[in-house]
Design an enzyme around this catalytic site. Structure first.
Site, PDB file in Angstrom:
ATOM      1  N   LYS A 176       0.826  -1.214   0.000  1.00  0.00           N
ATOM      2  CA  LYS A 176       0.000   0.000   0.000  1.00  0.00           C
ATOM      3  C   LYS A 176       0.863   1.268   0.000  1.00  0.00           C
ATOM      4  CE  LYS A 176      -3.110   2.579   3.037  1.00  0.00           C
ATOM      5  NZ  LYS A 176      -2.166   3.700   3.154  1.00  0.00           N
ATOM      6  N   LEU A 211      -4.782  -0.272   7.509  1.00  0.00           N
ATOM      7  CA  LEU A 211      -3.632   0.592   7.656  1.00  0.00           C
ATOM      8  C   LEU A 211      -4.113   2.033   7.562  1.00  0.00           C
ATOM      9  CD1 LEU A 211      -0.900  -1.153   5.423  1.00  0.00           C
ATOM     10  CD2 LEU A 211      -1.080  -1.185   7.913  1.00  0.00           C
ATOM     11  N   ASP A 212      -3.511   2.922   8.359  1.00  0.00           N
ATOM     12  CA  ASP A 212      -3.881   4.326   8.317  1.00  0.00           C
ATOM     13  C   ASP A 212      -3.611   4.912   6.936  1.00  0.00           C
ATOM     14  OD1 ASP A 212      -4.510   4.143  10.971  1.00  0.00           O
ATOM     15  OD2 ASP A 212      -2.570   4.883  11.663  1.00  0.00           O
ATOM     16  N   ARG A 213      -4.214   6.047   6.698  1.00  0.00           N
ATOM     17  CA  ARG A 213      -4.063   6.710   5.403  1.00  0.00           C
ATOM     18  C   ARG A 213      -2.598   6.981   5.064  1.00  0.00           C
ATOM     19  NH1 ARG A 213      -7.654  11.930   3.522  1.00  0.00           N
ATOM     20  NH2 ARG A 213      -6.808  12.142   1.433  1.00  0.00           N
ATOM     21  N   THR A 215       0.029   5.413   6.418  1.00  0.00           N
ATOM     22  CA  THR A 215       0.863   4.247   6.677  1.00  0.00           C
ATOM     23  C   THR A 215       0.978   3.428   5.400  1.00  0.00           C
ATOM     24  OG1 THR A 215       0.174   4.157   8.993  1.00  0.00           O
ATOM     25  CG2 THR A 215       1.150   2.171   8.069  1.00  0.00           C
TER      26      THR A 215
END
Length: 352
Positions: A176, A211-213, A215
């Site tokens: 990602k 996952l955070d934006r 990360t």
């Protein structure tokens, strides 16, 4: 020298008095909060992220063009070189998991009817319950309206007179990039991780965990609900490894304190391992099994550090080796079998 006239008074002092009164009025007007006009529209505010202390930060909403189309940028899987020298996309593999199915307990061979319908790609489990209650689902020729009804994989399940079968399993690993949110649908039409795997297969996929934006790193996708539940359940203690970049060097005392485990607002945060990777002590390697929300960032914020970059380099024994940022690949059969048997002994702990 000018003489003072008592009858008229000192004109210069009179001027100064008027000036002081005007200055006082202007000063009070500056201190007094300005009232918005009646026709003035209040400023809209939206969530912008979190600050150094991990508290929410809000800001003004930027006006968006209503005619602007949603993000639909096509992304592709990893491409392999062919004999002709041309690149070709990686094909979706076929998994032979019959050997695993034979070793499963008998009760696991039965699945709930709503899950059977959802795995066939008809609708979600909640919507499947509605179809069952309405009498639109038949099992082996008989209508079933009982919620929680269990079926075998060999049973014939029909919907609107047509036989349905669960979709073939899909297991996919994505590296990602930043600025993509982990969700299957976003009403604000922001960039989501589903755009990155769009067109990967015909089956429905969903991300396992999140996952955070901001990360980056490994994010696992599948349509296997049982495996997804296993990888996200805290009892199985699935290992995750992150590369953490801090805004300043970390002290030895803080490293020792994090290794020993700290108590945050939602309980104990245990760390399996923490290693300093750079000479300036700003890049760290963190191994953890907790799945709490924003746990890595909150651990370092507790000691006054800001995480400027966070990358997940390993998840459940899988690594992002040979997966460029923004690309994905399908798992091979051996990797799927390893996931199925991962921390098998932890199942007893979960049942307790």
């Amino acid at each position: 020298m000018k003489k003072f006239n008592a009858s008229k008074g000192d004109s210069s002092r009179k001027y100064d008095k008027n000036k002081r009164s005007s200055d006082n009025k202007s000063r009070t007007s500056r201190n007094k909060p300005q009232q918005p006009e009646k026709n003035e529209v209040p400023e809209k505010r939206e969530y912008k992220g979190r600050g150094k202390n991990e508290r929410p930060v809000y800001g003004s909403v930027e006006e968006k063009d209503q005619k602007k189309k949603p993000f639909r940028k096509p992304y592709s899987p990893i491409k392999r070189g062919s004999k002709a020298g041309k690149e070709k996309s990686e094909n979706q593999p076929e998994y032979n998991l019959k050997a695993i199915q034979k070793t499963l307990p008998r009760e696991e061979a039965e699945i709930r009817l709503n899950k059977f319908i959802a795995n066939a790609g008809i609708c979600s489990r909640r919507e499947a319950d509605s179809l069952i209650e309405k009498g639109e689902i038949a099992v082996n020729g008989k209508l079933v309206t009982e919620l929680g009804y269990k079926v075998l994989r060999k049973d014939k399940v029909t919907y609107k007179g047509k036989s349905i079968r669960p979709e073939k399993p899909v297991y996919l690993l994505l590296n990602k990039p930043k600025d993509f949110i982990t969700t299957t649908d976003d009403p604000l039409e922001r960039k989501t991780v589903m755009h990155l795997v769009e067109g990967a297969c015909e089956e429905r996929l969903f991300p396992v965990g999140r996952l955070d934006r901001n990360t980056t790193g490994l994010l696992f996708f599948t349509n296997d609900g049982e495996l997804s539940a296993k990888l996200t359940h805290p009892a199985y203690e699935i290992k995750k490894i992150y590369q953490v970049t801090l805004d300043k060097p970390i002290s030895k005392n803080d490293v020792d304190a994090i290794r020993d485990g700290i108590t945050l607002e939602d309980g104990l945060a245990e760390v399996d391992d923490l290693q300093v990777l750079s000479l300036d002590k700003t890049i760290l390697g963190l191994e953890i099994h907790s799945g709490k929300n924003r746990i890595v960032r909150r651990i370092f914020a507790h000691f006054g550090y800001e995480v400027t970059a966070l990358d997940r380099v390993a998840f459940a024994g899988l690594s992002k080796k040979d997966i460029p940022r923004g690309k994905y690949r399908f798992l091979n059969e051996k990797e799927v079998i390893n996931l199925k048997y991962l921390n098998k002994g932890k199942n007893k702990k979960r049942q307790k």
